[in-house]
Design an enzyme around this catalytic site. Sequence first.
Site, PDB file in Angstrom:
ATOM      1  N   CYS A 127       8.989  -6.715  -1.911  1.00 27.30           N
ATOM      2  CA  CYS A 127       8.899  -6.205  -3.284  1.00 27.30           C
ATOM      3  C   CYS A 127      10.109  -6.604  -4.145  1.00 27.30           C
ATOM      4  O   CYS A 127      10.006  -6.614  -5.368  1.00 27.30           O
ATOM      5  CB  CYS A 127       8.739  -4.699  -3.267  1.00 27.30           C
ATOM      6  SG  CYS A 127       9.993  -3.920  -2.261  1.00 27.30           S
ATOM      7  N   ASN A 130       3.601  -5.053   4.341  1.00 23.70           N
ATOM      8  CA  ASN A 130       4.601  -6.123   4.465  1.00 23.70           C
ATOM      9  C   ASN A 130       5.817  -5.783   5.336  1.00 23.70           C
ATOM     10  O   ASN A 130       6.408  -6.681   5.925  1.00 23.70           O
ATOM     11  CB  ASN A 130       5.059  -6.579   3.066  1.00 23.70           C
ATOM     12  CG  ASN A 130       5.744  -5.488   2.284  1.00 23.70           C
ATOM     13  OD1 ASN A 130       5.437  -4.307   2.442  1.00 23.70           O
ATOM     14  ND2 ASN A 130       6.678  -5.868   1.436  1.00 23.70           N
ATOM     15  N   GLU A 151       6.869   4.031  -4.670  1.00 24.07           N
ATOM     16  CA  GLU A 151       7.681   2.808  -4.543  1.00 24.07           C
ATOM     17  C   GLU A 151       6.709   1.650  -4.749  1.00 24.07           C
ATOM     18  O   GLU A 151       5.902   1.348  -3.864  1.00 24.07           O
ATOM     19  CB  GLU A 151       8.303   2.728  -3.141  1.00 24.07           C
ATOM     20  CG  GLU A 151       9.229   3.868  -2.783  1.00 24.07           C
ATOM     21  CD  GLU A 151      10.548   3.815  -3.531  1.00 24.07           C
ATOM     22  OE1 GLU A 151      10.974   2.717  -3.941  1.00 24.07           O
ATOM     23  OE2 GLU A 151      11.160   4.878  -3.718  1.00 24.07           O
TER      24      GLU A 151
HETATM   25  N1  LIG Z   1       8.940  -0.646  -3.990  1.00 24.22           N
HETATM   26  C1  LIG Z   1       8.885  -0.773  -2.679  1.00 24.22           C
HETATM   27  O1  LIG Z   1       9.709  -0.233  -1.942  1.00 24.22           O
HETATM   28  C2  LIG Z   1       7.796  -1.609  -2.054  1.00 24.22           C
HETATM   29  C3  LIG Z   1       7.930  -1.988  -0.721  1.00 24.22           C
HETATM   30  C4  LIG Z   1       6.928  -2.761  -0.143  1.00 24.22           C
HETATM   31  C5  LIG Z   1       5.808  -3.132  -0.876  1.00 24.22           C
HETATM   32  N2  LIG Z   1       5.709  -2.755  -2.164  1.00 24.22           N
HETATM   33  C6  LIG Z   1       4.554  -3.176  -2.965  1.00 24.22           C
HETATM   34  O2  LIG Z   1       3.356  -3.088  -2.204  1.00 24.22           O
HETATM   35  C7  LIG Z   1       2.418  -4.046  -2.654  1.00 24.22           C
HETATM   36  C8  LIG Z   1       1.872  -4.817  -1.485  1.00 24.22           C
HETATM   37  O3  LIG Z   1       1.425  -3.973  -0.473  1.00 24.22           O
HETATM   38  P1  LIG Z   1      -0.130  -3.691  -0.210  1.00 24.22           P
HETATM   39  O4  LIG Z   1      -0.938  -4.900  -0.555  1.00 24.22           O
HETATM   40  O5  LIG Z   1      -0.246  -3.133   1.163  1.00 24.22           O
HETATM   41  O6  LIG Z   1      -0.409  -2.559  -1.290  1.00 24.22           O
HETATM   42  P2  LIG Z   1      -1.730  -1.689  -1.540  1.00 24.22           P
HETATM   43  O7  LIG Z   1      -1.464  -0.837  -2.719  1.00 24.22           O
HETATM   44  O8  LIG Z   1      -2.943  -2.542  -1.543  1.00 24.22           O
HETATM   45  O9  LIG Z   1      -1.853  -0.787  -0.216  1.00 24.22           O
HETATM   46  C9  LIG Z   1      -0.844   0.114   0.135  1.00 24.22           C
HETATM   47  C10 LIG Z   1      -1.450   1.255   0.943  1.00 24.22           C
HETATM   48  O10 LIG Z   1      -2.345   1.988   0.114  1.00 24.22           O
HETATM   49  C11 LIG Z   1      -3.581   2.189   0.811  1.00 24.22           C
HETATM   50  N3  LIG Z   1      -4.636   2.366  -0.190  1.00 24.22           N
HETATM   51  C12 LIG Z   1      -5.461   1.434  -0.716  1.00 24.22           C
HETATM   52  N4  LIG Z   1      -6.280   2.016  -1.627  1.00 24.22           N
HETATM   53  C13 LIG Z   1      -5.951   3.328  -1.675  1.00 24.22           C
HETATM   54  C14 LIG Z   1      -6.421   4.438  -2.429  1.00 24.22           C
HETATM   55  N5  LIG Z   1      -7.407   4.312  -3.315  1.00 24.22           N
HETATM   56  N6  LIG Z   1      -5.840   5.637  -2.238  1.00 24.22           N
HETATM   57  C15 LIG Z   1      -4.819   5.778  -1.354  1.00 24.22           C
HETATM   58  N7  LIG Z   1      -4.340   4.762  -0.591  1.00 24.22           N
HETATM   59  C16 LIG Z   1      -4.902   3.554  -0.758  1.00 24.22           C
HETATM   60  C17 LIG Z   1      -3.681   0.952   1.672  1.00 24.22           C
HETATM   61  O11 LIG Z   1      -4.598   1.140   2.712  1.00 24.22           O
HETATM   62  C18 LIG Z   1      -2.254   0.805   2.152  1.00 24.22           C
HETATM   63  O12 LIG Z   1      -2.009   1.685   3.210  1.00 24.22           O
HETATM   64  C19 LIG Z   1       3.204  -4.930  -3.610  1.00 24.22           C
HETATM   65  O13 LIG Z   1       2.903  -4.560  -4.930  1.00 24.22           O
HETATM   66  C20 LIG Z   1       4.641  -4.623  -3.274  1.00 24.22           C
HETATM   67  O14 LIG Z   1       5.563  -4.882  -4.297  1.00 24.22           O
HETATM   68  C21 LIG Z   1       6.673  -1.997  -2.771  1.00 24.22           C
HETATM   69  O1  LIG Z   2       9.097  -4.916   0.249  1.00 20.99           O
HETATM   70  C1  LIG Z   2      10.014  -4.237  -0.130  1.00 20.99           C
HETATM   71  C2  LIG Z   2      10.966  -3.632   0.815  1.00 20.99           C
HETATM   72  O2  LIG Z   2      11.284  -2.323   0.379  1.00 20.99           O
HETATM   73  C3  LIG Z   2      12.211  -4.435   0.939  1.00 20.99           C
HETATM   74  S1  LIG Z   2      13.038  -4.048   2.376  1.00 20.99           S
HETATM   75  O3  LIG Z   2      12.322  -4.584   3.513  1.00 20.99           O
HETATM   76  O4  LIG Z   2      13.169  -2.597   2.507  1.00 20.99           O
HETATM   77  O5  LIG Z   2      14.399  -4.664   2.277  1.00 20.99           O
END
Ligand SMILES: NC(=O)c1ccc[n+]([C@@H]2O[C@H](COP(=O)([O-])OP(=O)(O)OC[C@H]3O[C@@H](n4cnc5c(N)ncnc54)[C@H](O)[C@@H]3O)[C@@H](O)[C@H]2O)c1
Ligand SMILES: O=C[C@H](O)CS(=O)(=O)O
Length: 477
Positions: free
Chosen positions: A286, A156, A252
């Site tokens: 997120c 994202n 995260e």
């Molecule tokens: N807290 C934060 O700072 C933050 C920021 C952005 C997104 N997010 C969270 O991310 C999620 C959305 O992102 P997404 O759909 O890309 O997440 P995801 O967990 O599907 O994928 C994240 C990464 O993990 C990899 N991945 C997938 N399976 C794996 C495995 N078995 N082992 C290791 N790596 C693997 C993916 O290829 C990708 O690079 C939401 O839950 C969102 O809240 C959190």
């Molecule tokens: O998706 C979550 C991100 O950490 C928020 S931000 O883009 O860093 O503000």
Amino acid sequence: MTTLTTGKQYGLYINGKWEQTAEMMEVLNKYNQEVTAHISVAEKEHVDAAVQGAKEAVKAPFSPYARYEVLMKAAQLLVERCEEFAQVLALEVGKPIRESRGEIERAAQTLVISAEEAKRIHGEGIPVEAAPGSENRMAFTVRVPVGVIAAITPFNVPVNLVCHKIGPALAAGNSVVLKPAEVTPICALMLAELMEEAGLPKGRLQVLTGDGAKIGEWLLENKDVNMFTFTGSPRVGEYIRSKAGLRKVALELGNNSATIVHNDANIEQAASLIAQKSFNNAGQVCISVQRVYVQEDIFASFIALLKQKTEKLVVGDPSDESTDIGPMIRIGEAERVESWVNEAVEQGATIALGGKRNGALYEPTILTHVNDDMKVCRQEVFGPVVSVATYKEKDEVIAKVNDSDYGLQAGLFTNDLQFAMKASREIEVGGLIVNDASAYRVDHMPYGGVKNSGNGKEGPKYAIEEMTEERIIVLNL
Ligand SMILES: NC(=O)c1ccc[n+]([C@@H]2O[C@H](COP(=O)([O-])OP(=O)(O)OC[C@H]3O[C@@H](n4cnc5c(N)ncnc54)[C@H](O)[C@@H]3O)[C@@H](O)[C@H]2O)c1
Ligand SMILES: O=C[C@H](O)CS(=O)(=O)O
């Protein structure tokens, strides 16, 4: 290698060389679903070569000042190429172009902050001489790099969140093996190119693309990886933690962010900020506002304002300057959001605005008459949907906010200082934002959650603490 244009084929970046694989994977334009580029698919041998190269690279001298210079140069190049990167973000993420430019500007700042922190990594004097029998000793600590860090990032925010990993990791003297999200990998490859141009020594950054689960597994199996820093879903985060053994893990993860609007707040300001921060990047943030709790006296006027402001948002082509909300990352994700909204309606919710889907585009949607057990409240929507409920009392709303598996950030609109301080003590989150919505972040602040939102903090200063070990040196004089 040059930047993304339709039909381009990208290699893996291993030990400073671009390596194309026989098997390739498509990257789609998220607005029209056309294939826009192909990326290489890493196999186990590539993963092992990247980790080995990273391990070798970390042994070569790379002074704090040299790290500072490289990261500053990279930030400068990123600013110069802002438009180029933003166009790629609009294409591969579907992020509206104005928002994409904002992400690149923030990413450059993240690199600058990381560069500055490279010069400030320090230990402290420890008064061991204060212990009986240690009168002739002195001690101090130093912070040393952990070594090879595997960085796994989500789709994202694929430039700034990558910079939040590689910036501090390199600033602290580590090597990084980066695995960007398979649906948005191009910007990460462009960043590697930019780092090389900025003078990053070969091997310090490796980029592997392809199947996330497979590459993740091979990284987890490789004992030369010293730390995992992961941003993504709780499901994958939990898996990484379970397989990483005794190695360091920083997570995260997700959230179903709440924002409270109390009856003494500036409702106009609250409605404006909530309209903006519920739907940015089609809600795929997120800390996006997902649950709004409004004090019951002001519910009607708040909803009227929120609708009025949300109606003005333009949904459409992310490359268009006027667009506020682009497509979701996959048509399937938009279908999931549609089904959750439909299910909420069957359970008694009312659609105050939106609720319609066109392919991967989902209209900004406001739900009322929700309850906390509907999926749209209980789980992470990660889409352009906000649910608005009412409350009477302060304790009641704090309990509602806390009734969640997550705890990343929350927002509170109030002019009541006592309430703000009570909330800051009692709301279970990594960050409480007063008089703004939950989705506030600047890149040098400590950022990270509690409960299922993860552990460890980002923000370069804090990430560097996670990405270094504290070593004590004791002198027997
Ligand atoms: N807290 C934060 O700072 C933050 C920021 C952005 C997104 N997010 C969270 O991310 C999620 C959305 O992102 P997404 O759909 O890309 O997440 P995801 O967990 O599907 O994928 C994240 C990464 O993990 C990899 N991945 C997938 N399976 C794996 C495995 N078995 N082992 C290791 N790596 C693997 C993916 O290829 C990708 O690079 C939401 O839950 C969102 O809240 C959190
Ligand atoms: O998706 C979550 C991100 O950490 C928020 S931000 O883009 O860093 O503000």
